[in-house]
Write a protein that holds these residues in place. Structure first.
Motif, mmCIF file in Angstrom:
data_model
loop_
_atom_site.group_PDB
_atom_site.id
_atom_site.type_symbol
_atom_site.label_atom_id
_atom_site.label_comp_id
_atom_site.label_asym_id
_atom_site.label_seq_id
_atom_site.Cartn_x
_atom_site.Cartn_y
_atom_site.Cartn_z
ATOM 1 N N ALA A 17 36.694 34.042 42.491
ATOM 2 C CA ALA A 17 36.825 35.199 43.376
ATOM 3 C C ALA A 17 37.818 36.207 42.799
ATOM 4 C CB ALA A 17 37.254 34.757 44.768
ATOM 5 N N LEU A 18 38.903 35.727 42.244
ATOM 6 C CA LEU A 18 39.899 36.622 41.653
ATOM 7 C C LEU A 18 39.348 37.268 40.385
ATOM 8 C CD1 LEU A 18 42.801 37.680 41.951
ATOM 9 C CD2 LEU A 18 43.492 35.860 40.402
ATOM 10 N N LEU A 19 38.671 36.480 39.568
ATOM 11 C CA LEU A 19 38.098 37.022 38.334
ATOM 12 C C LEU A 19 37.082 38.115 38.656
ATOM 13 C CD1 LEU A 19 37.602 33.659 36.412
ATOM 14 C CD2 LEU A 19 39.423 35.342 36.085
ATOM 15 N N GLU A 20 36.228 37.857 39.619
ATOM 16 C CA GLU A 20 35.206 38.834 39.999
ATOM 17 C C GLU A 20 35.833 40.100 40.566
ATOM 18 O OE1 GLU A 20 32.735 36.588 42.643
ATOM 19 O OE2 GLU A 20 31.961 35.333 41.016
ATOM 20 N N ALA A 21 36.910 39.955 41.352
ATOM 21 C CA ALA A 21 37.568 41.120 41.944
ATOM 22 C C ALA A 21 38.108 42.062 40.869
ATOM 23 C CB ALA A 21 38.699 40.673 42.868
ATOM 24 N N PHE A 22 38.480 41.514 39.728
ATOM 25 C CA PHE A 22 39.025 42.329 38.653
ATOM 26 C C PHE A 22 38.018 42.595 37.547
ATOM 27 C CE2 PHE A 22 42.950 40.747 40.630
ATOM 28 C CZ PHE A 22 43.486 41.986 40.967
ATOM 29 N N GLY A 23 36.746 42.334 37.823
ATOM 30 C CA GLY A 23 35.697 42.687 36.880
ATOM 31 C C GLY A 23 35.590 41.788 35.668
ATOM 32 N N ILE A 24 36.069 40.568 35.772
ATOM 33 C CA ILE A 24 35.969 39.623 34.660
ATOM 34 C C ILE A 24 34.689 38.823 34.863
ATOM 35 C CG2 ILE A 24 37.060 37.687 33.468
ATOM 36 C CD1 ILE A 24 39.757 38.817 34.575
ATOM 37 N N ALA A 25 33.703 39.094 34.015
ATOM 38 C CA ALA A 25 32.378 38.513 34.208
ATOM 39 C C ALA A 25 32.292 37.066 33.717
ATOM 40 C CB ALA A 25 31.321 39.361 33.513
#
Length: 131
Positions: free
Chosen positions: A30-38
């Motif tokens: 969830a944190l990775l996705e929030a910051f655009g880390i695919a």
């Protein structure tokens, strides 16, 4: 001195730390996705679980234990300092890296929460020096 405000700040701050800890321990993506880390690696997920999960849960637990012991100042300091540090780090990062996005919103929320903790510290200190 009424300890209602400091107590409310402690409990809300500890609950927020615990909530984020549980959420990001269970769902580090969830944190990775929030910051655009695919793309995610197991190492990234473990690091998020350790810091956003483990450390935030530790902060929440310390705040709660200190509150139970009646040490409101220490509980507020334990909550406020990491929030102030995080907000400061985000601001430095935004200025150095030129990217704001979600970081600006998080920095504002963290700064407000830190100020509330520090106001509670001041209230508790003033109450202790009066009595």
């Amino acid at each position: 001195m009424s300890s209602r405000f400091p107590t409310v700040v402690i409990l809300i701050t500890a609950a927020a730390f615990a909530g984020f800890a549980i959420w990001l321990t269970v769902m580090p993506n969830a944190l990775l996705e929030a910051f655009g880390i695919a793309e995610r690696t197991p190492q990234m997920a473990t690091e998020i679980r350790a810091f956003y999960g483990g450390i935030e849960f530790g902060i929440a637990a310390a705040m709660f234990v200190l509150w139970l012991r009646g040490d409101l100042f220490a509980a507020l300091l334990i909550g406020g300092l990491p929030l102030a540090g995080s907000a400061t780090g985000r601001c430095i990062g935004m200025m150095a890296d030129g990217f704001f996005g979600l970081h600006a919103g998080f920095a504002v929320m963290e700064a407000i929460a830190a100020v509330l903790c520090f106001v509670g510290c001041a209230m508790v200190s003033r109450g202790n020096s009066d009595g």
